[in-house]
Every structure is written in structure tokens, then in C-alpha cells.
Write a protein that holds these residues in place. Structure first.
Motif, mmCIF file in Angstrom:
data_model
loop_
_atom_site.group_PDB
_atom_site.id
_atom_site.type_symbol
_atom_site.label_atom_id
_atom_site.label_comp_id
_atom_site.label_asym_id
_atom_site.label_seq_id
_atom_site.Cartn_x
_atom_site.Cartn_y
_atom_site.Cartn_z
ATOM 1 N N ALA A 19 0.847 -1.190 0.000
ATOM 2 C CA ALA A 19 0.000 0.000 0.000
ATOM 3 C C ALA A 19 0.886 1.244 0.000
ATOM 4 C CB ALA A 19 -0.900 -0.002 1.223
ATOM 5 N N VAL A 20 0.491 2.219 -0.761
ATOM 6 C CA VAL A 20 1.231 3.482 -0.800
ATOM 7 C C VAL A 20 0.758 4.332 0.361
ATOM 8 C CG1 VAL A 20 1.706 5.559 -2.135
ATOM 9 C CG2 VAL A 20 1.444 3.370 -3.291
ATOM 10 N N THR A 21 1.668 4.622 1.264
ATOM 11 C CA THR A 21 1.316 5.453 2.408
ATOM 12 C C THR A 21 2.329 6.578 2.543
ATOM 13 O OG1 THR A 21 2.611 4.054 3.901
ATOM 14 C CG2 THR A 21 0.256 3.532 3.669
ATOM 15 N N GLU A 22 1.916 7.633 3.142
ATOM 16 C CA GLU A 22 2.810 8.762 3.367
ATOM 17 C C GLU A 22 3.606 8.499 4.638
ATOM 18 O OE1 GLU A 22 2.300 13.487 3.939
ATOM 19 O OE2 GLU A 22 1.005 12.480 2.501
ATOM 20 N N ALA A 23 4.902 8.682 4.560
ATOM 21 C CA ALA A 23 5.764 8.440 5.712
ATOM 22 C C ALA A 23 5.512 9.504 6.776
ATOM 23 C CB ALA A 23 7.226 8.463 5.286
ATOM 24 N N PRO A 24 5.324 9.095 8.030
ATOM 25 C CA PRO A 24 5.106 10.079 9.087
ATOM 26 C C PRO A 24 6.358 10.914 9.315
ATOM 27 C CG PRO A 24 5.351 7.890 10.028
ATOM 28 C CD PRO A 24 5.333 7.731 8.532
ATOM 29 N N GLY A 25 6.180 12.182 9.489
ATOM 30 C CA GLY A 25 7.302 13.059 9.776
ATOM 31 C C GLY A 25 8.144 13.408 8.563
ATOM 32 N N GLY A 26 7.763 12.917 7.385
ATOM 33 C CA GLY A 26 8.530 13.202 6.185
ATOM 34 C C GLY A 26 8.104 14.522 5.569
ATOM 35 N N PRO A 27 8.753 14.890 4.486
ATOM 36 C CA PRO A 27 8.386 16.142 3.826
ATOM 37 C C PRO A 27 7.017 16.007 3.180
ATOM 38 C CG PRO A 27 9.922 14.911 2.469
ATOM 39 C CD PRO A 27 9.809 14.177 3.781
ATOM 40 N N PRO A 28 6.379 17.111 2.867
ATOM 41 C CA PRO A 28 5.115 16.997 2.130
ATOM 42 C C PRO A 28 5.425 16.437 0.738
ATOM 43 C CG PRO A 28 5.714 19.295 2.447
ATOM 44 C CD PRO A 28 6.717 18.467 3.181
ATOM 45 N N CYS A 32 0.706 12.732 -7.553
ATOM 46 C CA CYS A 32 0.884 12.216 -8.907
ATOM 47 C C CYS A 32 0.012 13.031 -9.854
ATOM 48 C CB CYS A 32 0.475 10.738 -8.942
ATOM 49 S SG CYS A 32 0.536 10.005 -10.584
ATOM 50 N N VAL A 33 0.562 13.416 -10.998
ATOM 51 C CA VAL A 33 -0.195 14.238 -11.943
ATOM 52 C C VAL A 33 -1.288 13.447 -12.652
ATOM 53 C CG1 VAL A 33 1.670 15.891 -12.309
ATOM 54 C CG2 VAL A 33 1.486 13.889 -13.795
ATOM 55 N N TYR A 41 8.353 11.736 -4.171
ATOM 56 C CA TYR A 41 9.102 12.968 -4.359
ATOM 57 C C TYR A 41 8.539 14.095 -3.501
ATOM 58 C CZ TYR A 41 10.309 10.256 -8.467
ATOM 59 O OH TYR A 41 10.703 9.251 -9.309
ATOM 60 N N PRO A 42 9.395 14.964 -2.972
ATOM 61 C CA PRO A 42 8.889 16.119 -2.215
ATOM 62 C C PRO A 42 8.174 17.089 -3.147
ATOM 63 C CG PRO A 42 11.277 16.228 -2.446
ATOM 64 C CD PRO A 42 10.853 14.901 -2.996
ATOM 65 N N GLU A 43 7.344 17.940 -2.574
ATOM 66 C CA GLU A 43 6.588 18.910 -3.372
ATOM 67 C C GLU A 43 7.490 19.876 -4.128
ATOM 68 O OE1 GLU A 43 3.847 20.835 -0.737
ATOM 69 O OE2 GLU A 43 2.362 19.256 -0.982
ATOM 70 N N SER A 44 8.719 20.053 -3.668
ATOM 71 C CA SER A 44 9.638 20.987 -4.323
ATOM 72 C C SER A 44 10.252 20.422 -5.604
ATOM 73 C CB SER A 44 10.762 21.370 -3.353
ATOM 74 O OG SER A 44 11.495 20.218 -2.984
ATOM 75 N N THR A 45 9.968 19.153 -5.947
ATOM 76 C CA THR A 45 10.509 18.537 -7.152
ATOM 77 C C THR A 45 9.909 19.199 -8.387
ATOM 78 O OG1 THR A 45 10.749 16.421 -6.021
ATOM 79 C CG2 THR A 45 10.775 16.367 -8.424
ATOM 80 N N LYS A 46 10.766 19.591 -9.314
ATOM 81 C CA LYS A 46 10.301 20.231 -10.542
ATOM 82 C C LYS A 46 9.968 19.168 -11.585
ATOM 83 C CE LYS A 46 12.775 24.464 -9.807
ATOM 84 N NZ LYS A 46 13.635 25.473 -10.359
#
Length: 66
Positions: A19-28, A32-33, A41-46
Motif C-alpha cells: 500500500a502506498v502510504t505517506e511516511a510520518p514526519g517526512g516532507p510533504p 501524482c499528476v 518525491y517532495p513537493e519541491s521537485t520540478k
């Protein structure tokens, strides 16, 4: 007879999709587009960010067929 053991005792856990889960304490994480699921990838990824499933499907789609 070989000493490989019974065939019924195979470990098929590698076939299960985690299951795809968001890591606790990780970056936002960026969405997926294509499906809006969290990516690795972090939100700052271009550029275009894809989740692992969509990345795999995109690679299959663009792979050489012959």
C-alpha cells in the motif's frame, strides 16, 4: 528426488503490492499528476511527478515493443 523442499511452501510475498502510504514526519509529498496519489518525491521537485504505479505504467507504455 532433489532436496529443494515442497513446492507448496513457496514464498509468494513478492507478488503482493504494498500500500502506498505517506511516511510520518517526512516532507510533504507531491501528488501524482495522473491519479493524485502521493509520490516518493517532495513537493519541491520540478517537472512531472508520478506515483510508483503510474511510473511503471508509463515505462511499459513507452518501452520498445520490438
Amino acid at each position: 528426488m532433489d532436496d529443494m523442499g515442497d513446492v507448496d511452501e513457496r514464498d509468494d510475498s513478492y507478488c503482493e503490492t504494498p500500500a502506498v502510504t505517506e511516511a510520518p514526519g517526512g516532507p510533504p509529498y507531491a501528488a501524482c499528476v495522473l491519479c493524485q496519489e502521493p509520490t516518493e518525491y517532495p513537493e519541491s521537485t520540478k517537472g512531472i511527478t508520478l506515483c510508483p504505479v503510474c511510473e511503471w505504467r508509463e515505462a511499459e507504455r513507452t518501452a520498445c515493443s520490438g
